[in-house]
Design a protein around this motif. Structure first.
Motif, PDB file in Angstrom:
ATOM      1  N   VAL A 187       0.830  -1.213   0.000  1.00 37.53           N
ATOM      2  CA  VAL A 187       0.000   0.000   0.000  1.00 37.53           C
ATOM      3  C   VAL A 187       0.861   1.259   0.000  1.00 37.53           C
ATOM      4  CG1 VAL A 187      -1.964  -1.136   1.095  1.00 37.53           C
ATOM      5  CG2 VAL A 187      -0.258  -0.033   2.533  1.00 37.53           C
ATOM      6  N   GLY A 188       2.030   1.194   0.639  1.00 38.07           N
ATOM      7  CA  GLY A 188       2.911   2.350   0.628  1.00 38.07           C
ATOM      8  C   GLY A 188       3.412   2.669  -0.770  1.00 38.07           C
ATOM      9  N   ARG A 189       3.800   1.631  -1.497  1.00 37.97           N
ATOM     10  CA  ARG A 189       4.257   1.852  -2.870  1.00 37.97           C
ATOM     11  C   ARG A 189       3.114   2.329  -3.753  1.00 37.97           C
ATOM     12  NH1 ARG A 189       7.944  -3.600  -3.690  1.00 37.97           N
ATOM     13  NH2 ARG A 189       9.904  -2.767  -2.893  1.00 37.97           N
ATOM     14  N   ALA A 190       1.937   1.714  -3.584  1.00 37.66           N
ATOM     15  CA  ALA A 190       0.800   2.095  -4.427  1.00 37.66           C
ATOM     16  C   ALA A 190       0.424   3.554  -4.211  1.00 37.66           C
ATOM     17  CB  ALA A 190      -0.397   1.190  -4.128  1.00 37.66           C
ATOM     18  N   ALA A 191       0.536   4.025  -2.971  1.00 34.53           N
ATOM     19  CA  ALA A 191       0.167   5.403  -2.667  1.00 34.53           C
ATOM     20  C   ALA A 191       1.336   6.370  -2.855  1.00 34.53           C
ATOM     21  CB  ALA A 191      -0.346   5.508  -1.225  1.00 34.53           C
ATOM     22  N   GLY A 192       2.477   5.862  -3.285  1.00 35.48           N
ATOM     23  CA  GLY A 192       3.626   6.737  -3.468  1.00 35.48           C
ATOM     24  C   GLY A 192       4.225   7.222  -2.163  1.00 35.48           C
ATOM     25  N   LEU A 193       4.008   6.475  -1.077  1.00 32.29           N
ATOM     26  CA  LEU A 193       4.491   6.877   0.238  1.00 32.29           C
ATOM     27  C   LEU A 193       5.716   6.032   0.592  1.00 32.29           C
ATOM     28  CD1 LEU A 193       1.038   7.230   2.001  1.00 32.29           C
ATOM     29  CD2 LEU A 193       2.511   9.069   1.176  1.00 32.29           C
ATOM     30  N   GLY A 194       6.876   6.521   0.165  1.00 31.34           N
ATOM     31  CA  GLY A 194       8.099   5.778   0.383  1.00 31.34           C
ATOM     32  C   GLY A 194       8.415   5.555   1.846  1.00 31.34           C
ATOM     33  N   HIS A 195       7.970   6.470   2.707  1.00 32.72           N
ATOM     34  CA  HIS A 195       8.286   6.315   4.128  1.00 32.72           C
ATOM     35  C   HIS A 195       7.599   5.102   4.718  1.00 32.72           C
ATOM     36  CE1 HIS A 195       8.434   7.272   8.455  1.00 32.72           C
ATOM     37  NE2 HIS A 195       9.591   7.800   8.131  1.00 32.72           N
ATOM     38  N   ALA A 196       6.345   4.859   4.335  1.00 32.88           N
ATOM     39  CA  ALA A 196       5.643   3.672   4.818  1.00 32.88           C
ATOM     40  C   ALA A 196       6.362   2.408   4.363  1.00 32.88           C
ATOM     41  CB  ALA A 196       4.198   3.678   4.325  1.00 32.88           C
ATOM     42  N   ALA A 197       6.787   2.392   3.096  1.00 30.55           N
ATOM     43  CA  ALA A 197       7.517   1.241   2.586  1.00 30.55           C
ATOM     44  C   ALA A 197       8.840   1.065   3.330  1.00 30.55           C
ATOM     45  CB  ALA A 197       7.767   1.402   1.089  1.00 30.55           C
ATOM     46  N   ALA A 198       9.494   2.173   3.672  1.00 31.07           N
ATOM     47  CA  ALA A 198      10.756   2.096   4.407  1.00 31.07           C
ATOM     48  C   ALA A 198      10.550   1.509   5.799  1.00 31.07           C
ATOM     49  CB  ALA A 198      11.390   3.481   4.506  1.00 31.07           C
ATOM     50  N   CYS A 199       9.482   1.907   6.470  1.00 29.67           N
ATOM     51  CA  CYS A 199       9.180   1.352   7.797  1.00 29.67           C
ATOM     52  C   CYS A 199       9.036  -0.162   7.726  1.00 29.67           C
ATOM     53  CB  CYS A 199       7.888   1.968   8.338  1.00 29.67           C
ATOM     54  SG  CYS A 199       8.012   3.708   8.794  1.00 29.67           S
ATOM     55  N   ALA A 200       8.274  -0.630   6.747  1.00 27.84           N
ATOM     56  CA  ALA A 200       8.067  -2.072   6.603  1.00 27.84           C
ATOM     57  C   ALA A 200       9.374  -2.776   6.280  1.00 27.84           C
ATOM     58  CB  ALA A 200       7.036  -2.339   5.506  1.00 27.84           C
ATOM     59  N   ALA A 201      10.199  -2.159   5.457  1.00 33.48           N
ATOM     60  CA  ALA A 201      11.458  -2.787   5.060  1.00 33.48           C
ATOM     61  C   ALA A 201      12.361  -3.034   6.259  1.00 33.48           C
ATOM     62  CB  ALA A 201      12.172  -1.912   4.032  1.00 33.48           C
ATOM     63  N   THR A 202      12.363  -2.106   7.225  1.00 34.66           N
ATOM     64  CA  THR A 202      13.243  -2.281   8.384  1.00 34.66           C
ATOM     65  C   THR A 202      12.787  -3.434   9.268  1.00 34.66           C
ATOM     66  OG1 THR A 202      11.999  -0.622   9.648  1.00 34.66           O
ATOM     67  CG2 THR A 202      13.912   0.144   8.405  1.00 34.66           C
ATOM     68  N   VAL A 203      11.471  -3.582   9.433  1.00 35.92           N
ATOM     69  CA  VAL A 203      10.977  -4.698  10.256  1.00 35.92           C
ATOM     70  C   VAL A 203      11.307  -6.020   9.572  1.00 35.92           C
ATOM     71  CG1 VAL A 203       9.021  -5.654  11.500  1.00 35.92           C
ATOM     72  CG2 VAL A 203       9.065  -3.214  10.985  1.00 35.92           C
ATOM     73  N   GLU A 204      11.004  -6.099   8.286  1.00 36.93           N
ATOM     74  CA  GLU A 204      11.273  -7.351   7.573  1.00 36.93           C
ATOM     75  C   GLU A 204      12.764  -7.654   7.562  1.00 36.93           C
ATOM     76  OE1 GLU A 204       9.755  -9.771   3.707  1.00 36.93           O
ATOM     77  OE2 GLU A 204       9.971  -7.604   3.484  1.00 36.93           O
ATOM     78  N   ALA A 205      13.587  -6.625   7.401  1.00 38.01           N
ATOM     79  CA  ALA A 205      15.037  -6.838   7.414  1.00 38.01           C
ATOM     80  C   ALA A 205      15.491  -7.426   8.743  1.00 38.01           C
ATOM     81  CB  ALA A 205      15.752  -5.517   7.149  1.00 38.01           C
ATOM     82  N   THR A 206      14.918  -6.946   9.829  1.00 36.88           N
ATOM     83  CA  THR A 206      15.293  -7.461  11.154  1.00 36.88           C
ATOM     84  C   THR A 206      14.895  -8.917  11.303  1.00 36.88           C
ATOM     85  OG1 THR A 206      15.016  -5.230  12.067  1.00 36.88           O
ATOM     86  CG2 THR A 206      15.067  -7.067  13.630  1.00 36.88           C
ATOM     87  N   VAL A 207      13.683  -9.254  10.896  1.00 33.78           N
ATOM     88  CA  VAL A 207      13.231 -10.648  10.982  1.00 33.78           C
ATOM     89  C   VAL A 207      14.089 -11.540  10.096  1.00 33.78           C
ATOM     90  CG1 VAL A 207      11.308 -12.208  10.524  1.00 33.78           C
ATOM     91  CG2 VAL A 207      10.871 -10.000  11.606  1.00 33.78           C
ATOM     92  N   LEU A 208      14.392 -11.075   8.889  1.00 35.10           N
ATOM     93  CA  LEU A 208      15.248 -11.861   7.998  1.00 35.10           C
ATOM     94  C   LEU A 208      16.609 -12.114   8.630  1.00 35.10           C
ATOM     95  CD1 LEU A 208      14.407 -10.115   4.611  1.00 35.10           C
ATOM     96  CD2 LEU A 208      14.016 -12.527   5.131  1.00 35.10           C
ATOM     97  N   ALA A 209      17.158 -11.117   9.306  1.00 39.53           N
ATOM     98  CA  ALA A 209      18.448 -11.295   9.974  1.00 39.53           C
ATOM     99  C   ALA A 209      18.344 -12.342  11.077  1.00 39.53           C
ATOM    100  CB  ALA A 209      18.930  -9.963  10.542  1.00 39.53           C
ATOM    101  N   TYR A 210      17.283 -12.268  11.870  1.00 35.81           N
ATOM    102  CA  TYR A 210      17.090 -13.258  12.932  1.00 35.81           C
ATOM    103  C   TYR A 210      16.945 -14.665  12.351  1.00 35.81           C
ATOM    104  CZ  TYR A 210      16.072  -9.339  16.109  1.00 35.81           C
ATOM    105  OH  TYR A 210      16.130  -8.193  16.859  1.00 35.81           O
ATOM    106  N   GLN A 211      16.347 -14.760  11.158  1.00 37.73           N
ATOM    107  CA  GLN A 211      16.162 -16.064  10.528  1.00 37.73           C
ATOM    108  C   GLN A 211      17.408 -16.549   9.796  1.00 37.73           C
ATOM    109  OE1 GLN A 211      12.684 -14.972   8.189  1.00 37.73           O
ATOM    110  NE2 GLN A 211      11.368 -16.220   9.500  1.00 37.73           N
ATOM    111  N   GLY A 212      18.428 -15.694   9.711  1.00 36.87           N
ATOM    112  CA  GLY A 212      19.685 -16.120   9.129  1.00 36.87           C
ATOM    113  C   GLY A 212      19.890 -15.775   7.680  1.00 36.87           C
TER     114      GLY A 212
END
Length: 934
Positions: free
Chosen positions: A638-663
């Motif tokens: 939804v962030g990308r669809a609405a052109g709201l890069g900040h929302a997409a950035a917020c999601a990216a940081t959470v997913e990045a953290t989980v991916l790191a924990y998963q290896g």
């Protein structure tokens, strides 16, 4: 609009020879041909260029190549007049599909598609918009199913005129075509609208022809111009193929001195439009009338063409227009040769003639109220209350179908036609409310400014300010937005305190994102001026908690149960309560609120709510990593669809953290870097800190502790203060863990103690535990045990399973090194079981190694089979084990069923299973052996 015979690279005559090469476009054509080959590496290709550069004919050639390869072609052509009609382009694209293809979708997707097209049985009764993302998933499922039968080519021509709802759905699909037998070609004019397209999409830019190619193109014309005429054409056309062809045609149609427009500052398209308009001279009246009616109607109005008085396509009335190069007849179809022809015909007519044409079409479209309303509006010479009301009803229908852009445009036009200034202002405020969900801040600001210019009504003006603020807070300009919001709140504090409080609520979100401490004091000052009453208590609590969660934490925590009870029937308010609970480190309450909210709430439109990333963080902290990643997928979409890069950035940081924990450290770094590229770290300190957290975790997962420390240390200032008043504190224990492994103990200790003093007695049990863990890691070995025991003392800490397991592992390592091996075995076993349940691969390996050193018999268990899979594959396997179908998994993860099936196909051999039915036993057996249920 797609079959533009004038939009040529190089042709001779009205119909290009399919086998004739383009002049100056061989490389572009070759690249398009490669894109439509079955084994193409690029499932999506953008074709960008100015009008007349040859986009449509290049697409036609690509279509013929794809059809020769056995592809099914779906095509949609943008129309300027249809840009206001919700899902019109998507409907045009999918209209050729037989009904049984849509009927084969899961019920939710089928309903979403039908509601979007206004064909659902209850569309007119809907009070909420259909889920935009579910529509995207439905389109992806349709295309994936078609691709299973034969290759599919989607051709989106003149995409700059697609309605926003269709474009959002199609761009959602475009980002998920990898592995599908589907190719998407998008042609659009260059310009500002391209900001809505993915900047990483492969793009083919059509540049002007060079002099040699331009001369070759002129040589191929029926009467090739020469001498001064050729020089003028080359100069005037500027390498534009359409201009070269049409100027040559104009020059040979009459004397060259009068046939060409004079040189001047007008844009090229204006010159070309004049050329086409000149060809109207001398046409029979019947032909002129037919051309105007054709120009006034939308392409979807064509079924009414005969009753509108248009001659049959085979009638003689079209012959003069065809000879003049204005139209093309193909069977029973009549089309303009180019959009400029349509524009020239329309604007060459008198205002009265245009009005008559639109009124004729409106009369014939009584069963199509939305199209009828726009034709009536086009026929209005001035204000008209009745037509304004028609457009307002059109906006309501568009909103119910999820067409927020279409609703805003209809309301904006209704405001222009409203005779009374008060009504005009009211409609503009409503338009701003709808435009908020498009993510177009400039448009919202334009609408609110127009509303302010039309009224002195304080309530309307305040409402306009609130609408602008609601969207502004989700943009990247946090400092500027904060100043604007607080200035507006201060201005309305006395006359419209409710609106001022809403603006302050948005300002608190901007303060959270920016992390600027001076903003907290500004919020407190304005809040102190606003009256307190029962109706505003919840919003006041929100403002205080978001801007300073630890200032009065005990008070806020005590209010949470009452706020949650009051919000029980209001899912959007439950979400607010959940966000507050997360900010206060009451993560279990946050997750319960989110769960209840999502059980009761169909998402309203496509706009992420302020601090929407809190949902993903809460699930991640609670150990529900799959749900955290699902939330990230939705926020990103939804962030990308609405052109709201900040929302997409917020999601990216959470997913990045989980991916790191998963290896999956490489994927984690890629997502974190993506987030950092989207934001200014000085404007958005919260996201910057989250990104450093993810990068630190990724480095630690690989054993690169020096790198991990450097990344985590960036979450704190040089003297050890937190960069962000909320986001920095959870990093303290990981900072200490990295420090002891890379010799940075003293620096880390200073940072931990600085932050501990800043928290004081306001720290949550979770933060107190993290500080204790950090102190234990950094302490002299003889002094460490009390800190570790303190970090594990409170039973509530089990609600943060990963953090607790890390502390258990630290304690066990300390005990074993003190030769207290028997005592180390219990925390080691507990930690290993938790890491296995979560799928935290690097920590599983570390706990195994420590367990073997402590004499424990550690054998490979079924959960370790998942370690060979990527985190996304693990997520899919777990959902499949719960009995979800490929389509249901796709809906959750925003993937096509085919992509889900592909992941399962690749995962089964790694897991040692041959059937889907074995997955539940594999997962359940693994959990049972670990002593836990998932």
């Amino acid at each position: 609009m797609g079959e533009h015979t004038g939009d040529l690279g190089a042709v001779t005559g009205p119909e290009p020879d399919p086998g004739e090469p383009f002049v100056g476009r061989d490389a572009e054509l070759g690249r398009l041909f490669r894109a439509v080959e079955p084994a193409s590496a690029d499932p999506v290709m953008m074709l960008v260029g100015a009008m007349g550069m040859g986009k449509s004919v290049l697409l036609d050639r690509a279509v013929r190549r794809a059809e020769a390869n056995g592809a099914r072609v779906l095509r949609a052509e943008g129309s300027e007049s249809e840009a206001n009609l919700t899902f019109s382009a998507l409907h045009q694209l999918l209209r050729p599909l037989p009904a049984e293809v849509v009927d084969g979708l899961p019920e939710g997707q089928r309903t979403a598609i039908r509601d979007a097209f206004g064909t659902g049985p209850a569309t007119h009764r809907r009070t909420s918009a259909p889920d935009q993302l579910l529509i995207g998933v439905a389109v992806l499922s349709l295309l994936s199913a078609l691709g299973d039968r034969q290759p599919v080519l989607m051709v989106l021509d003149d995409a700059q005129w697609f309605d926003r709802a269709s474009l959002d759905a199609l761009l959602f699909v475009a980002r998920r075509l990898e592995g599908e037998r589907v190719t998407m070609l998008i042609a659009a004019r260059d310009g500002d609208h391209l900001a809505r397209f993915d900047r990483h999409m492969p793009t083919l830019v059509l540049e002007p022809l060079d002099d040699a190619a331009a001369n070759r193109l002129l040589d191929r014309q029926p009467k090739s111009p020469t001498g001064r005429t050729r020089a003028r054409i080359l100069d005037q056309a500027g390498g534009n193929p359409l201009a070269l062809v049409e100027l040559a045609r104009a020059a040979t149609a009459r004397d060259a001195a009068t046939g060409l427009p004079s040189a001047g500052p007008l844009p090229l398209t204006d010159h070309l439009e004049r050329i086409f308009a000149a060809r109207l001279d001398g046409l029979p009246a019947g032909t002129t009338r037919a051309l105007l009616l054709l120009a006034a109607m939308d392409s979807v109005d064509s079924p009414v063409a005969v009753t509108a008085g248009l001659p049959d396509a085979e009638g003689d009335a079209w012959l003069p227009a065809e000879r003049a190069g204005l139209v093309r007849r193909t069977g029973r179809d009549v089309r303009f040769r180019h959009p400029l022809v349509r524009s020239a015909v329309y604007h060459a007519a008198s205002a009265g003639a245009r009005r008559e044409a639109h009124l004729t079409l409106a009369e014939l479209l009584r069963d199509e109220p939305d199209r009828r309303a726009w034709h009536l509006a086009a026929a209005c010479p001035g204000p008209d209350a009745a037509v304004s009301a028609e457009l307002e009803r059109t906006a309501d229908r568009a909103r119910r179908r999820g067409g927020h852009a279409a609703a805003a445009k209809a309301l904006q036009r209704a405001a222009e036609l409203a005779p009374r200034r008060e009504d005009s202002a009211r409609l503009l405020v409503r338009a701003a409310s709808a435009a908020v969900f498009t993510g177009d801040l400039a448009w919202v600001e334009e609408l609110t400014a127009a509303a302010r210019a039309r009224t002195d009504d304080p309530s309307l003006l305040a409402s306009a300010a609130v609408q602008a603020g609601r969207l502004a807070v989700l943009t990247l300009r946090h400092t500027t937005v904060f100043s604007w919001l607080t200035d507006a709140a201060e201005a309305w504090a006395d006359s419209e305190p409710a609106a001022a409080l809403e603006l302050l609520g948005d300002a608190a979100v901007a303060r959270f994102y920016s992390g600027e401490d001076a903003q907290r004091r500004r919020i407190q000052d304005i809040l102190g001026r606003l009256p307190e009453d029962a109706s505003s208590a919840g919003l006041r609590t929100w403002v205080r908690a978001v801007s300073d969660p630890f200032g009065d934490r005990d008070e806020f925590v005590s209010l949470l149960p009452r706020l949650a009870a009051e919000a029980e029937a209001r899912p959007e308010r439950l979400t607010t309560v959940g966000i507050m609970a997360w900010l206060l480190d009451e993560t279990p309450q946050a997750v319960r609120a989110f769960d209840r909210a999502f059980d009761r709430w169909e998402l309203q439109g496509a706009l992420p709510e302020g601090l929407g990333g809190a949902v993903a963080w809460a699930y991640a902290e609670r150990g529900r990593w799959d749900q955290a990643r699902e939330a990230c997928a939705r926020i990103t979409a939804v962030g990308r669809a609405a052109g709201l890069g900040h929302a997409a950035a917020c999601a990216a940081t959470v997913e990045a953290t989980v991916l790191a924990y998963q290896g999956d450290a490489p994927a984690a770094r890629a997502r974190a870097d993506e987030a950092l590229a989207l934001i200014d770290p000085l404007e958005s300190r919260s996201v910057a800190v989250y990104a450093r957290r993810a990068l630190g975790a990724a480095a630690a997962a690989e054993g690169a502790y020096e790198t991990a420390y450097d990344q985590l240390r960036l979450a704190f200032t040089a003297d050890g203060a937190p960069v962000h008043y909320h986001a920095s504190f959870p990093l303290l224990a990981d900072l200490a863990a990295a420090a002891v492994r890379c010799g940075r103990r003293e620096d880390a200790a200073g940072t931990v103690e600085h932050c501990a003093r800043a928290l004081g007695d306001t720290a949550s049990p979770r933060l107190r535990a993290l500080v204790s863990r950090a102190r234990g890691l950094l302490a002299h070995p003889e002094d460490a045990e009390p800190y570790f025991r303190s970090a594990l003392a409170d039973p509530v800490l089990e609600h943060w399973p990963f953090e607790r397991a890390q502390t258990l592992l630290d304690l066990a390592e300390w005990l074993r090194r003190r030769r207290r091996i028997a005592e180390a075995r219990a925390p080691l076993t507990d930690a290993l079981e938790t890491f296995r349940r979560l799928g935290a691969r690097p920590w599983i390996e570390r706990a195994r190694a420590e367990s073997r050193a402590a004499g424990l018999d550690v054998t490979d268990t079924p959960p370790d089979a998942l370690a060979a899979l990527s985190p996304q594959q693990q997520q899919i396997i777990r959902l499949a084990a719960r009995g979800l179908t490929n389509r249901e998994i796709g809906e959750r993860l925003f993937l096509s069923p085919r992509t889900v099936g592909s992941h399962l196909y690749r995962s089964f051999p790694k897991l040692g299973v041959t059937a889907r039915s074995q997955l539940r036993d594999l997962i359940d057996g693994a959990l049972a052996s670990a002593g836990h249920r998932e």
